[in-house]
Design a protein around this motif. Structure first.
Motif, mmCIF file in Angstrom:
data_model
loop_
_atom_site.group_PDB
_atom_site.id
_atom_site.type_symbol
_atom_site.label_atom_id
_atom_site.label_comp_id
_atom_site.label_asym_id
_atom_site.label_seq_id
_atom_site.Cartn_x
_atom_site.Cartn_y
_atom_site.Cartn_z
ATOM 1 N N GLU A 78 0.839 -1.153 -0.058
ATOM 2 C CA GLU A 78 -0.015 0.042 -0.015
ATOM 3 C C GLU A 78 0.814 1.286 0.173
ATOM 4 N N ALA A 79 0.705 2.108 -1.194
ATOM 5 C CA ALA A 79 1.571 3.260 -1.182
ATOM 6 C C ALA A 79 0.863 4.017 -2.204
ATOM 7 N N GLY A 80 1.177 5.444 -1.774
ATOM 8 C CA GLY A 80 0.689 6.583 -2.535
ATOM 9 C C GLY A 80 1.098 6.439 -3.948
ATOM 10 N N TYR A 81 2.475 6.184 -4.363
ATOM 11 C CA TYR A 81 3.139 6.306 -5.452
ATOM 12 C C TYR A 81 4.489 5.270 -5.294
ATOM 13 N N LYS A 82 4.928 5.234 -6.623
ATOM 14 C CA LYS A 82 6.317 4.335 -6.529
ATOM 15 C C LYS A 82 7.163 4.898 -7.582
ATOM 16 N N LYS A 83 8.384 4.551 -7.326
ATOM 17 C CA LYS A 83 9.550 5.209 -8.314
ATOM 18 C C LYS A 83 10.317 4.271 -8.521
ATOM 19 N N ASP A 84 10.678 3.882 -9.861
ATOM 20 C CA ASP A 84 11.605 2.932 -10.090
ATOM 21 C C ASP A 84 13.066 3.475 -10.451
ATOM 22 N N GLU A 85 14.337 2.949 -9.901
ATOM 23 C CA GLU A 85 15.587 3.346 -9.972
ATOM 24 C C GLU A 85 16.498 2.350 -10.209
ATOM 25 N N ASP A 86 17.579 2.678 -11.111
ATOM 26 C CA ASP A 86 18.813 1.762 -11.590
ATOM 27 C C ASP A 86 19.798 1.846 -10.267
ATOM 28 N N ILE A 87 20.379 0.861 -9.805
ATOM 29 C CA ILE A 87 21.436 0.846 -9.143
ATOM 30 C C ILE A 87 22.560 0.152 -9.913
ATOM 31 N N PHE A 88 23.777 1.014 -9.915
ATOM 32 C CA PHE A 88 24.836 0.161 -10.801
ATOM 33 C C PHE A 88 25.694 -0.570 -9.506
ATOM 34 N N ILE A 89 26.104 -1.779 -10.010
ATOM 35 C CA ILE A 89 26.935 -2.600 -9.121
ATOM 36 C C ILE A 89 28.337 -2.327 -9.215
ATOM 37 N N ASN A 90 28.919 -2.155 -7.930
ATOM 38 C CA ASN A 90 30.569 -1.910 -8.262
ATOM 39 C C ASN A 90 31.094 -3.145 -8.782
ATOM 40 N N LYS A 91 32.013 -2.782 -9.709
ATOM 41 C CA LYS A 91 32.469 -4.130 -10.809
ATOM 42 C C LYS A 91 33.390 -5.227 -9.706
ATOM 43 N N ASP A 92 33.853 -4.850 -8.452
ATOM 44 C CA ASP A 92 34.402 -5.630 -7.690
ATOM 45 C C ASP A 92 33.385 -6.843 -7.104
ATOM 46 N N ASN A 98 25.520 -5.732 -14.264
ATOM 47 C CA ASN A 98 25.918 -4.549 -13.514
ATOM 48 C C ASN A 98 24.979 -3.583 -13.024
ATOM 49 N N LYS A 99 23.770 -4.188 -13.179
ATOM 50 C CA LYS A 99 22.612 -2.998 -12.717
ATOM 51 C C LYS A 99 21.550 -3.811 -12.145
ATOM 52 N N LEU A 100 21.201 -3.415 -10.911
ATOM 53 C CA LEU A 100 20.000 -3.803 -10.097
ATOM 54 C C LEU A 100 18.893 -2.628 -10.187
ATOM 55 N N LYS A 101 17.852 -3.312 -10.706
ATOM 56 C CA LYS A 101 16.391 -2.344 -10.831
ATOM 57 C C LYS A 101 15.844 -2.401 -9.520
ATOM 58 N N THR A 102 15.479 -1.259 -8.870
ATOM 59 C CA THR A 102 14.806 -1.265 -7.663
ATOM 60 C C THR A 102 13.380 -0.463 -7.661
ATOM 61 N N ARG A 103 12.419 -0.600 -6.921
ATOM 62 C CA ARG A 103 11.092 -0.100 -6.783
ATOM 63 C C ARG A 103 10.983 0.700 -5.407
ATOM 64 N N ARG A 104 11.056 2.085 -5.359
ATOM 65 C CA ARG A 104 10.608 2.611 -3.955
ATOM 66 C C ARG A 104 9.250 3.018 -3.949
ATOM 67 N N TYR A 105 8.612 2.660 -2.794
ATOM 68 C CA TYR A 105 7.071 2.838 -2.597
ATOM 69 C C TYR A 105 7.019 4.081 -1.535
ATOM 70 N N TYR A 106 6.130 4.978 -1.687
ATOM 71 C CA TYR A 106 6.206 6.214 -1.252
ATOM 72 C C TYR A 106 4.587 6.348 -0.459
ATOM 73 N N ASN A 107 4.650 6.969 0.741
ATOM 74 C CA ASN A 107 3.302 7.792 1.300
ATOM 75 C C ASN A 107 3.589 8.754 1.824
ATOM 76 N N PHE A 108 2.527 9.611 2.155
ATOM 77 C CA PHE A 108 2.676 10.841 3.030
ATOM 78 C C PHE A 108 2.067 10.560 4.354
ATOM 79 N N ASP A 109 2.817 11.175 5.529
ATOM 80 C CA ASP A 109 2.387 11.270 6.901
ATOM 81 C C ASP A 109 1.126 12.201 7.115
ATOM 82 N N GLU A 110 0.644 12.407 8.295
ATOM 83 C CA GLU A 110 -0.528 13.253 8.510
ATOM 84 C C GLU A 110 -0.138 14.604 8.356
#
Length: 126
Positions: A78-92, A98-110
């Protein structure tokens, strides 16, 4: 949903068959791959594992000495909106990908302040 397991092998085996991608933190290395490409694992070396795809994620870890899987499906969050981001993995640490795709879910408090409800993995590239 939270599910408990008697052994790491039991949890990893269950979720590696349900999701497309894996991020496995081991004592000796970090694995980022498709579940179909998972090598033979030494289960006693696994510190934490995430199995995921666009539909959901299972985060397996040790919590208070017990092995637990925290399972999230896209429709359960349950979230108001979501945003996808790419995280580049260190070559080591990268394997073939080399890329991890993530999704962040956001809401707003009172007070109208934005906060992150959850961040989860959704895919890999590279």
């Amino acid at each position: 949903m939270i599910k408990a397991y008697a052994a790491m092998e039991e949890a990893v085996t269950e979720f590696s068959g349900k999701y497309s991608f894996a991020l496995v933190y081991m004592m000796s290395c970090l694995l980022l791959c498709r579940t179909s490409e998972l090598p033979e694992l030494m289960y006693d070396e696994i510190l934490e594992a995430r199995f995921f795809d666009e539909k959901g994620e299972a985060h397996i870890c040790t919590d208070d000495g017990e092995i637990r899987a925290y399972i999230f499906s896209e429709s359960d969050i349950e979230a108001g909106y979501k945003k996808d981001e790419d995280i580049f993995i260190n070559k080591d640490f990268q394997n073939r990908y080399n890329k991890l795709k993530t999704r962040r879910y956001y809401n707003f408090d009172e007070d109208g302040q934005k906060y992150c409800v959850l961040t989860r993995c959704i895919g890999i590239e590279g």
